[in-house]
Design an enzyme around this catalytic site. Structure first.
Site, PDB file in Angstrom:
ATOM      1  CG  ASP A  21      -0.426  -8.408   0.840  1.00  0.00           C
ATOM      2  OD1 ASP A  21       0.355  -8.949   0.066  1.00  0.00           O
ATOM      3  OD2 ASP A  21      -0.948  -7.327   0.980  1.00  0.00           O
ATOM      4  CD  GLU A  76     -42.877 -16.453 -15.299  1.00  0.00           C
ATOM      5  OE1 GLU A  76     -42.950 -16.866 -16.233  1.00  0.00           O
ATOM      6  OE2 GLU A  76     -43.019 -17.274 -14.207  1.00  0.00           O
TER       7      GLU A  76
HETATM    8  P1  ATP Z   1       3.441  -8.089   3.204  1.00  0.00           P
HETATM    9  O1  ATP Z   1       3.835  -9.451   3.816  1.00  0.00           O
HETATM   10  O2  ATP Z   1       2.228  -7.794   3.588  1.00  0.00           O
HETATM   11  O3  ATP Z   1       4.116  -8.074   1.929  1.00  0.00           O
HETATM   12  P2  ATP Z   1       5.515  -6.593   4.561  1.00  0.00           P
HETATM   13  O4  ATP Z   1       5.465  -5.769   5.774  1.00  0.00           O
HETATM   14  O5  ATP Z   1       6.219  -7.833   4.695  1.00  0.00           O
HETATM   15  O6  ATP Z   1       4.028  -6.958   4.147  1.00  0.00           O
HETATM   16  P3  ATP Z   1       6.529  -4.292   3.227  1.00  0.00           P
HETATM   17  O7  ATP Z   1       5.819  -3.810   4.075  1.00  0.00           O
HETATM   18  O8  ATP Z   1       6.946  -4.287   1.777  1.00  0.00           O
HETATM   19  O9  ATP Z   1       6.218  -6.038   3.285  1.00  0.00           O
HETATM   20  O10 ATP Z   1       8.192  -4.432   3.881  1.00  0.00           O
HETATM   21  C1  ATP Z   1       9.207  -5.222   3.321  1.00  0.00           C
HETATM   22  C2  ATP Z   1      10.367  -5.027   4.167  1.00  0.00           C
HETATM   23  O11 ATP Z   1      10.333  -3.630   4.265  1.00  0.00           O
HETATM   24  C3  ATP Z   1      10.184  -5.818   5.525  1.00  0.00           C
HETATM   25  O12 ATP Z   1      10.722  -6.968   5.744  1.00  0.00           O
HETATM   26  C4  ATP Z   1      11.098  -4.738   6.468  1.00  0.00           C
HETATM   27  O13 ATP Z   1      12.210  -5.355   6.364  1.00  0.00           O
HETATM   28  C5  ATP Z   1      10.947  -3.384   5.938  1.00  0.00           C
HETATM   29  N1  ATP Z   1      10.200  -2.701   6.600  1.00  0.00           N
HETATM   30  C6  ATP Z   1       8.966  -2.640   6.779  1.00  0.00           C
HETATM   31  N2  ATP Z   1       8.224  -1.502   7.384  1.00  0.00           N
HETATM   32  C7  ATP Z   1       9.172  -0.795   7.563  1.00  0.00           C
HETATM   33  C8  ATP Z   1       9.337   0.660   7.861  1.00  0.00           C
HETATM   34  N3  ATP Z   1       8.306   1.163   8.361  1.00  0.00           N
HETATM   35  N4  ATP Z   1      10.567   1.027   7.620  1.00  0.00           N
HETATM   36  C9  ATP Z   1      11.609   0.736   7.122  1.00  0.00           C
HETATM   37  N5  ATP Z   1      11.783  -0.628   6.778  1.00  0.00           N
HETATM   38  C10 ATP Z   1      10.309  -1.129   7.000  1.00  0.00           C
END
Ligand code: ATP
Length: 970
Positions: free
Chosen positions: A353, A311
């Site tokens: 990520d 139990e």
């Molecule tokens: P994760 O690895 O967690 O997926 P990440 O930052 O690599 O994160 P995203 O945030 O989707 O992935 O960004 C993808 C791409 O977009 C980046 O590699 C960068 O070139 C571009 N990027 C990221 N942040 C910005 C922003 N604030 N403005 C414009 N372009 C951005």
């Protein structure tokens, strides 16, 4: 709110969308730039109440308790109990004291069972509610002229809320600022497509919710853009609050383990009925078959059978899961269901990520690519009169929302890297944004990987775009060469990408910039932009990530990196972290995934640990492919579009810091610090809790079975041999009813609970994850059998040694009782050392940590047991033969202790045999668990020391304050 007020309020509700921005602000007496004052907000909060929907009424504890009697097992036991009472009455037999004790056993077990089940349900509810409160949503409001984050519950009417993509709208708002705002209102209106919102006032006529496109409603969420709005209805007065004035509490589903345990209890009950019937048959046939004997045999066999039912298993499981959930929360892993703890322990692939989870998310610009050449950022010279330089730096400051002024760091780390750098160039982004105001924007979107703003620069509407270089170049048709704008040919684009490749190979994130003068005839901004240049920024890997990945690999868990970043950058970081290695050396981009059919993709998965430039849909495909290979997948995510993959994964893990509300809602686990290493601690805890539960089940069932087997074997042997050992009616009970009750309700429960409270073992991370299809009883059955065989043999031996040498059945029963109640006190310790498949070098294996709770329980149970033997009055109730020879007492105790030695020896032999049979499958973990244990211990001590110092300082401060007050007074 009074009825009159409600009527008025309902009338008002129709008009919110017809009001202009100014009207609505006036109505709530608020300046949208300053917000409410804190005092006013507090006053309104007290007046209007918290912003939360009414919760469904909780079931009362009494109802929970009474409901447990509806369980089929409880019904069966109550029926047996009633039969034991009614039968003697019908046969007009007076019950003996012993029979009454037996009936007490039956009802006692039913009652304790129900009490335990209800306590467990109440406790589980409480601990999950406590966990839920850890993940309580927050929102940004403007108060006293500043943006602050407050719990959603504290929002009042008139608050100015600022909400971004992925956030739930925390109350009903009239939108006053909405750059490209799209809201998913499916929860409220059933409309599956996101609705585009506006700020203009609408006609003052009756409109359905779906048409009120300048309002934002509580519980809907932003899929694109951001919004600033004035709150006009909160909590139960909001649209959703009025539709459903109460929301049901999310009912906790039982975890697979809990379900299996319910099944186990059922099987054990069936087995108990069989054994009970056997005992009844032997007892009745052996007796004179009088009605008294019938009643006696019936009550005894029912109480013996009932005693087999474990139990306390459920309460132990709940305690173990609650403790683990709390421990996980301390380690920043917030689980939303107990189920998740269990699954986390079985995970064999973690898809993580990159940015922020494996890396620090602290970006710094190292290199600049402009005029077709790469240079160190320190060598870059800003020239306001050079249009390329002017627009390049403008793009950095204007096409960004972050603020780096005066050491304040607000915003997205990628954008902060830009403003931090322009600060080094002695440029102030806030001044520039004031000088060149923003007219429109397309916020960053991880699907497009770009962000665009339109600013008024020297009287012109200039479109600035920044983002992933490959995506940006697709929309550029011109570039600067020697200060002149020229056509950007395909060859030039390839050349730019090739020149930037070395930057990617250094694990840098390359962000490109472009601009154009807006074509007044076009609504779209992304046409024929002029490429300006790039910056390359470093986001260093987290220090602890490499070790955590090694630990994961050692424990048979594969770590896959999924990122929106460039493939080369991602691969380089993966190499540095050990994710990409000789076995998994490939990287795939989203585009490449799209080219592959399922079979090809599955094949590629065998060598690919890095997925770059992926969109959220690719994440779902990766999870599905891994699951089709029988893997248990944990997936991290933060964006709105990550919800499907988070829900699809066996354990969806949302980022607590950077994650959107929507991601947190879909996930089963929230990672409070966004740190990959924390996931691994969660896995460790998950594996440990599973082991602890298995150990306690084995212990409980083993000990219960020993007791009923002892009764059955002694009964059978004496029946077959015809030996009576001086009993008048010839029925020999190795244990009386009260002894049975004592053993199952006191001894076992006291000892079994601390098994679930043991310290977690680091070495469990040297196991490969358990097979998802593996039965929870995988080694439990053997454990129960071995425990029962050893324990029963010793108890039966004690019985016959005493009974034969003294020709007294009561002496035999006393000796058997001693073994039955003391043996578990000793051998419960062996549950601490149970390990099978671990093969770790001695110097790497962790030191066993003493379970203080168990020692306390052992001492406590020992003392209580001694009490039943020596305390006058009690010992007579337990039918202790005080005239037993001293040496028989000694032998009985020795046999009780022998169970521990035998169990320990059995464990040792079993481990050796197991390791021999499985030698080819067992991996020798290279991870040094002892070092890790020492490191953890030191960290704990350091934190405790810091805390002590803080407390001491605090005490000194308050003492000084007290003294100076006294001095002033005197
Ligand atoms: P994760 O690895 O967690 O997926 P990440 O930052 O690599 O994160 P995203 O945030 O989707 O992935 O960004 C993808 C791409 O977009 C980046 O590699 C960068 O070139 C571009 N990027 C990221 N942040 C910005 C922003 N604030 N403005 C414009 N372009 C951005």
């Amino acid at each position: 709110m009074s009825t009159n007020n409600t009527v008025k309020f309902k009338k008002d509700l129709k008009r919110w969308y017809a009001m202009s921005n100014k009207e609505i602000c006036n109505k709530f007496d608020v300046d949208p730039n300053v917000g409410l004052s804190s005092q006013e907000a507090q006053r309104r909060l007290e007046l209007e109440g918290p912003n939360k929907l009414e919760e469904a009424k909780q079931t009362s504890n009494i109802v929970i308790f009474l409901k447990t009697f509806l369980d089929p097992l409880a019904i069966l036991m109550v029926f047996a109990g009633i039969l034991s009472v009614i039968l003697p009455l019908a046969l007009k037999i007076t019950l003996k004291g012993e029979n009454i004790a037996g009936i007490c056993v039956i009802f006692g077990v039913v009652l304790v069972n129900s009490l335990i089940s209800s306590i467990q349900e109440i406790k589980a509810h409480k601990s999950l509610n406590a966990l839920k409160s850890l993940a309580e949503p927050k929102t940004i409001v403007i108060r006293d002229g500043k943006q602050i984050e407050i719990p959603v519950e504290n929002i009042v009417r008139g608050d100015i809320v600022c909400i971004e993509t992925g956030k739930f709208i925390p109350a009903d708002i009239r939108i006053i600022e909405s750059p490209k705002l799209r809201v998913d209102e499916s929860a409220l209106t059933g409309e599956s497509l996101p609705v585009e919102k506006i700020t203009k006032s609408l006609m003052n006529k009756e409109m359905v919710l779906g048409d009120q496109i300048n309002l934002g409603f509580m519980s809907t969420f932003i899929t694109d853009g951001r919004a600033v709005g004035v709150v006009f209805a909160t909590g139960k007065y909001s649209a959703v609050g009025q539709i459903a004035s109460s929301i049901a509490n999310t009912k906790q589903k039982k975890s697979p383990l809990q379900n299996k345990l319910s099944q186990l209890t059922l099987w054990v009950s069936i087995f108990a009925v069989l054994l009970g019937s056997l005992i009844f048959t032997i007892m009745f046939l052996e007796s004179n078959r009088t009605p008294e004997n019938l009643v006696d045999a019936l009550i005894f066999s029912i109480s013996a059978a009932v005693s087999l039912i474990p139990e306390s298993i459920m309460i132990i499981v709940t305690i173990a899961l609650s403790i683990s959930a709390r421990k996980m929360a301390d380690r920043k892993v917030i689980v939303k269901t107990f189920n998740a703890i269990e699954t986390l322990g079985a995970v064999n692939v973690i898809c993580s990520d990159k940015t922020g989870t494996l890396t620090q998310n602290k970006m710094t610009i190292l290199k600049v690519f402009s005029n077709n050449q790469i240079q160190d950022q320190r060598l870059y010279r800003y020239n306001k009169n050079d249009p390329q330089s002017f627009h390049f730096i403008n793009a950095l400051m204007l096409c960004s929302d972050s603020i780096s002024e005066g050491g304040v760091q607000i915003g997205d780390p990628t954008e902060l890297a830009l403003t931090n750098w322009t600060q080094l160039l002695k440029l102030n982004e806030l001044k520039y944004r004031e000088m060149y105001p923003r007219l429109d924007e397309i916020p960053f979107n991880s699907d497009k990987k770009l962000m665009t703003t339109v600013n008024e620069v020297d009287g012109k509407r200039i479109v600035y775009t920044k983002g992933a270089l490959d995506e940006l170049l697709k929309r550029c048709s011109k570039t600067y060469v020697d200060g002149e704008i020229v056509t950007l040919t395909k060859a030039m684009k390839i050349e730019i990408q090739e020149k930037c490749t070395p930057l990617l190979e250094e694990a840098l994130r390359v962000l490109g910039f472009a601009y154009t003068v807006q074509n007044p005839r076009l609504d779209e901004y992304d046409q024929h932009e002029v490429f300006l240049g790039c910056v390359a920024m470093m986001d260093p890997p987290r220090n602890e990530a490499k070790t955590a990945i090694k630990r994961a690999n050692d424990s048979g868990i594969r770590v896959i990196m999924i990122t929106g970043d460039h493939k080369i950058t991602a691969l380089e970081i993966a190499k540095r972290l050990g994710i990409s290695n000789t076995k998994f050396y490939e990287g795939l981009t989203g585009e490449e995934i799209d080219q592959l059919n399922d079979a090809e993709f599955n094949e590629k998965l065998k060598t690919t640990n890095v997925f770059a430039r992926v969109n959220p849909e690719h994440k779902t495909r990766i999870v599905e492919a891994l699951q089709s290979q029988g893997k248990i997948v944990a997936m991290t995510g933060d964006g709105v579009n990550d919800s499907p993959s988070l829900a699809k994964a066996d354990v969806g893990i949302a980022m607590g810091m950077s994650g959107t509300d929507v991601a947190k809602e879909s996930a089963k686990v929230i990672l409070a610090d966004d740190n990959f290493a924390t996931i691994i601690s969660g896995v460790r805890e998950g594996r440990n809790v599973y082991e602890k539960i298995k150990r306690s089940i084995a212990f409980l069932l083993g000990a219960n079975l020993s007791q009923i087997l002892t009764i059955l074997i002694v009964l059978s042997i004496t029946a077959l041999s015809g030996e009576k050992y001086g009993t008048p009616d010839g029925i020999i009970k190795a244990l009386g009813d009260i002894n049975v009750l004592w053993h199952i309700l006191a001894v076992e429960t006291i000892l079994a609970i601390p098994i679930g409270m043991a310290h977690s073992k680091e070495t469990l991370m040297a196991y490969a994850p358990r097979n998802a299809k593996e039965s929870v009883f995988k080694w439990i059955l053997w454990e129960i059998l071995s425990m029962a065989i050893i324990h029963t043999t010793c108890a039966v031996a004690a019985f016959f040694i005493a009974a034969v040498s003294m020709d007294d059945a009561q002496a035999g029963s006393t000796a058997a009782y001693v073994v039955i109640i003391f043996a578990p006190v000793f051998y419960v310790w062996t549950t601490q050392t149970r390990n099978y498949s671990v093969k770790v070098a001695r110097d790497k294996a962790e030191k066993m940590r003493i379970n203080e709770w168990m020692i306390a329980a052992m001492v406590f149970a020992f003392i209580l047991n001694i009490g039943t033997l020596v305390v006058p009055g009690i010992n007579s109730g337990f039918k202790i033969a005080m005239n037993m020879h001293f040496w028989i007492w000694g032998v009985s105790f020795a046999l009780a202790f022998a169970t521990f030695l035998l169990k320990w020896f059995e464990n040792y032999c079993f481990r050796k045999i197991y390791q021999h049979i499985h030698r080819d499958e067992l991996t020798v973990a290279s991870f040094n668990f002892r070092k890790k244990q020492i490191r953890d211990e030191k960290k704990k001590l350091r934190t405790a020391k810091k805390l002590r110092v803080q407390i001491r300082k605090q005490k000194i401060k308050s003492k000084i304050a007290k003294l100076s007050k006294e001095l002033r007074n005197s």
